[in-house]
Design a protein around this motif. Sequence first.
Motif, mmCIF file in Angstrom:
data_model
loop_
_atom_site.group_PDB
_atom_site.id
_atom_site.type_symbol
_atom_site.label_atom_id
_atom_site.label_comp_id
_atom_site.label_asym_id
_atom_site.label_seq_id
_atom_site.Cartn_x
_atom_site.Cartn_y
_atom_site.Cartn_z
ATOM 1 N N ALA A 249 0.853 -1.191 0.000
ATOM 2 C CA ALA A 249 0.000 0.000 0.000
ATOM 3 C C ALA A 249 0.889 1.242 0.000
ATOM 4 O O ALA A 249 2.113 1.143 0.126
ATOM 5 N N PHE A 250 0.272 2.404 -0.125
ATOM 6 C CA PHE A 250 1.075 3.618 -0.251
ATOM 7 C C PHE A 250 1.818 3.957 1.043
ATOM 8 O O PHE A 250 1.450 3.511 2.133
ATOM 9 N N PHE A 251 2.862 4.750 0.896
ATOM 10 C CA PHE A 251 3.581 5.296 2.039
ATOM 11 C C PHE A 251 2.858 6.570 2.479
ATOM 12 O O PHE A 251 2.795 7.535 1.720
ATOM 13 N N PRO A 252 2.323 6.601 3.699
ATOM 14 C CA PRO A 252 1.580 7.785 4.135
ATOM 15 C C PRO A 252 2.488 8.976 4.418
ATOM 16 O O PRO A 252 2.039 10.125 4.414
ATOM 17 N N PHE A 253 3.758 8.686 4.703
ATOM 18 C CA PHE A 253 4.764 9.719 4.965
ATOM 19 C C PHE A 253 6.059 9.302 4.269
ATOM 20 O O PHE A 253 6.257 8.122 3.962
ATOM 21 N N PRO A 254 6.961 10.242 4.058
ATOM 22 C CA PRO A 254 8.219 9.880 3.400
ATOM 23 C C PRO A 254 9.188 9.116 4.290
ATOM 24 O O PRO A 254 10.217 8.633 3.808
ATOM 25 N N ASP A 255 8.892 8.942 5.583
ATOM 26 C CA ASP A 255 9.862 8.323 6.486
ATOM 27 C C ASP A 255 10.206 6.886 6.095
ATOM 28 O O ASP A 255 11.356 6.457 6.207
ATOM 29 N N GLY A 256 9.215 6.128 5.622
ATOM 30 C CA GLY A 256 9.479 4.755 5.212
ATOM 31 C C GLY A 256 10.417 4.690 4.023
ATOM 32 O O GLY A 256 11.343 3.863 3.981
ATOM 33 N N VAL A 257 10.196 5.552 3.049
ATOM 34 C CA VAL A 257 11.059 5.615 1.866
ATOM 35 C C VAL A 257 12.456 6.076 2.261
ATOM 36 O O VAL A 257 13.465 5.539 1.776
ATOM 37 N N GLU A 258 12.528 7.043 3.146
ATOM 38 C CA GLU A 258 13.840 7.538 3.591
ATOM 39 C C GLU A 258 14.632 6.447 4.309
ATOM 40 O O GLU A 258 15.854 6.316 4.115
ATOM 41 N N ALA A 259 13.951 5.634 5.122
ATOM 42 C CA ALA A 259 14.620 4.522 5.812
ATOM 43 C C ALA A 259 15.128 3.507 4.802
ATOM 44 O O ALA A 259 16.224 2.945 4.958
ATOM 45 N N ALA A 260 14.343 3.253 3.756
ATOM 46 C CA ALA A 260 14.757 2.310 2.716
ATOM 47 C C ALA A 260 15.965 2.840 1.948
ATOM 48 O O ALA A 260 16.919 2.095 1.678
ATOM 49 N N ILE A 261 15.927 4.105 1.587
ATOM 50 C CA ILE A 261 17.032 4.714 0.849
ATOM 51 C C ILE A 261 18.316 4.674 1.683
ATOM 52 O O ILE A 261 19.397 4.360 1.175
ATOM 53 N N GLN A 262 18.186 4.969 2.966
ATOM 54 C CA GLN A 262 19.350 4.943 3.848
ATOM 55 C C GLN A 262 19.966 3.547 3.917
ATOM 56 O O GLN A 262 21.185 3.397 4.056
#
Length: 301
Positions: A249-262
């Motif tokens: 499902a969608f990411f409600p905030f960018p924090d999940g994507v930022e954790a993945a990128i890190q």
Amino acid sequence: QRAAFYRFSGSTEPSVGTAEVLSGKALSYNNLVDLDAALALAKEFDEPFACVIKHTNPCGAAAAETLEAALAEAWTGDPISAFGSVLALTRPVNLACAEFLVSGNRFVEAIIAPAIDDDAFELLTKKPKWGKSVRLLACGDFSPAVRRAGEVELGKLVGGFLLQERDLPCEGADRFRVVTKTEPSAAQMAELTFANKIAKHVKSNAIVLVAGQTVRGVGAGQMSRVDSVRLAVSKAGERATGSVLASDAFFPFPDGVEAAIQAGVSAIVEPGGSIRDDQVIAACDAARIPMVFSDARHFRH
């Protein structure tokens, strides 16, 4: 708790209900539930594929040129959790698969596959520790095409029950929509397609990390999506670097994507649809990694 399994008369789709039990202890309630989940995931694939299921969630899965290679790769997803798991395979279990399973400190509760080769059956049923314990089920040949849309999913509630259509379609590269400045490579598209199929069968909030055609880490059933990302990354360890990520499902905030990128994730597929999609996309653009939207959610509860 007492329990019973009731079969639908006239059902022809290869399933736990139509499978022949070849060997092993009596199937428990939980065995049947896990086998059904394992076979549902395996039916997403035409190619040699193996999945390792624990409490209805895949802790490992892989596709490869041979079944034994797929099984060995699938086991690497989470070798610790794989102990006492349930397996589904898209080809008959051969001797090479059986030899892999009985080597080392490996053990599974049950295996479902189109068939079990005679020499593989002999090894799995005569090997100490395995013997008469492991449940072996043969369900006949299957592929994505055997799934019947007319079947429904039923969930029991106190005071009633729920019915819903089966969630059969799964979006791939032909349906993905690139939403970032950076476009995924052909190899990344193939990885994202594989990851999306796996994520569809993981309990929400679901995050799956994939490299090539092998699951590297799974975050299942967490109450926040960023925690599912962290769990998947912790399971993958160093293998998170360069992997791709699928979210059910969608990411409600960018924090999940930022954790993945890190953690080193190199591409992401998610359905989109958040009011903060622009912030999530911006986080990917800032890291110069591609994101695609599938435009379809696959919640699994």
